[in-house]
Design an enzyme around this catalytic site. Structure first.
Site, PDB file in Angstrom:
ATOM      1  N   GLU A 255     -24.224  13.550  20.232  1.00  0.00           N
ATOM      2  CA  GLU A 255     -24.285  15.016  20.326  1.00  0.00           C
ATOM      3  C   GLU A 255     -22.980  15.692  19.868  1.00  0.00           C
ATOM      4  O   GLU A 255     -22.476  16.598  20.524  1.00  0.00           O
ATOM      5  CB  GLU A 255     -24.615  15.442  21.758  1.00  0.00           C
ATOM      6  CG  GLU A 255     -25.939  14.901  22.264  1.00  0.00           C
ATOM      7  CD  GLU A 255     -26.197  15.230  23.728  1.00  0.00           C
ATOM      8  OE1 GLU A 255     -25.418  16.002  24.336  1.00  0.00           O
ATOM      9  OE2 GLU A 255     -27.190  14.710  24.283  1.00  0.00           O
TER      10      GLU A 255
ATOM     11  N   GLU B  73     -32.609  10.557  23.250  1.00  0.00           N
ATOM     12  CA  GLU B  73     -32.745  11.073  24.612  1.00  0.00           C
ATOM     13  C   GLU B  73     -33.839  12.129  24.607  1.00  0.00           C
ATOM     14  O   GLU B  73     -33.901  12.955  23.691  1.00  0.00           O
ATOM     15  CB  GLU B  73     -31.454  11.734  25.114  1.00  0.00           C
ATOM     16  CG  GLU B  73     -30.272  10.822  25.289  1.00  0.00           C
ATOM     17  CD  GLU B  73     -29.039  11.590  25.784  1.00  0.00           C
ATOM     18  OE1 GLU B  73     -29.208  12.670  26.411  1.00  0.00           O
ATOM     19  OE2 GLU B  73     -27.917  11.110  25.536  1.00  0.00           O
TER      20      GLU B  73
END
EC number: 3.2.1.78
Length: 335
Positions: free
Chosen positions: A187, A279
């Site tokens: 991320e 995720e």
């Protein structure tokens, strides 16, 4: 499938894989990848486009799925976080490697993320305690300065110290012949983690430092390298990624398939990489994936309430997903 066959046998026995629409075939970016790492990437490629491999972050949540749904996820997600030297200095302990080896013994797939505690300069205040030390707001560590120290600065050396600590754990897995889906520096474009706080250039430089240190200095090659961004400015490049992924947390009850992100990532990778959801909160509905031709290779539900609260993923929906013949679980026999 993985309950019946070893990864090596999967590499050499495509007949055992059942129906598969192989749409991509490419080798590992690490030309010295172990046979196990090559087999793992090949297996995922062979399932890509026809099946969706199930995953669950954290051994406790993985056990919850097996106990309450009656089916075990194929992928176990674990975290190197508490092996970070800054965490160890504050008493951090981890059994992640033991969990990974145990799951490999079940012939499961292992995925490792690294919530990397900043090498130094954790604020460690009431507002920003040490255990938030991988967040930008909880450290004064400057990644841009560190990676541009040209190998001589203290903070650059601390980066290497931390990478060496994780390499020691990867070596344990290598010695056990366990391949992993390795997703470091995740991320990045969000900026909320320190490795993404100074923009794409230092992030990409850190990626190269990490890859070089682990593969060339430590001579470790049991990893399938997983990138985690759909932003072209942050994507390290196909020559540095085996699998390209996103993290996706839609609203509660939204089991959509993130078609826009899928198309964006197809463009970023020039349709040359397997795409997956590293995720998720709510699991993408396999019916929608098939109908919309959005073929995320695997998804990994985050731990705790994301799987256990009955809201993000209601039990009835979980039973539907895990009993879908297109969803690969640990005891999957093929469609």
């Amino acid at each position: 499938m993985f309950a019946k066959l070893s990864l090596l046998s999967l590499l050499f026995s495509s007949a055992a894989l059942g129906a598969s629409n192989q749409t991509l075939s490419y080798g590992n970016i690490d030309k010295s990848a172990t046979p196990e790492a090559r087999a793992l990437l090949k297996y995922i490629q062979l399932q890509y486009g026809s099946h969706y491999i199930s995953g669950q972050q954290d051994i406790d949540s993985w056990n919850w799925v097996e106990k309450n749904i009656g089916v075990a996820p194929a992928i176990l997600g674990s975290d190197f976080t508490y092996y970070s030297p800054s965490a160890v200095a504050h008493g951090g302990k981890s059994h992640a490697v033991e969990d990974v080896i145990q799951h490999a013994g079940r012939n499961g797939i292992n995925a490792l993320v690294w919530h990397w505690y900043a090498p130094t300069c954790l604020l460690d205040t009431a507002k920003e305690p040490w255990y938030k030390g991988f967040y930008t707001e909880a450290t004064c560590f400057n990644v841009s300065e560190a990676v541009n120290d040209h190998g001589n600065g203290t903070n650059y050396k601390l980066l290497l110290r931390d990478i060496d600590a994780i390499a020691a754990q990867i070596k344990r897995l290598d010695q056990a012949k366990v391949p992993i889906l390795f997703r470091p520096l995740h991320e990045p474009e969000g900026g909320w983690f320190w490795w993404g706080a100074q923009g794409p250039a230092p992030f990409k430089k850190l990626w190269d430092i990490l890859y070089d240190r682990i593969t060339r200095y430590h001579n470790l090659h049991n990893m399938v390298w997983v990138c985690n961004t759909a932003d072209p400015a942050w994507y390290p490049g196909n020559d540095k990624c085996d699998i390209a992924t996103i993290d996706h947390y839609p609203a509660v009850g939204d089991h959509g398939v993130a078609a826009d992100q899928y198309k964006k990532l197809q463009t970023v990778t020039n349709n040359e990489r397997v795409l997956a959801m590293a995720e998720v909160g709510p699991i993408p509905d396999p019916d929608k994936q098939a109908r919309e031709n959005v073929n995320w290779a695997y998804w990994m539900v985050w731990s705790g309430d994301f799987i256990e609260d009955g809201k993000q993923n209601p039990n009835q929906f979980l039973h539907k997903v895990y009993n879908d013949t297109r969803v690969v679980a640990l005891n999957w026999e093929g469609a």
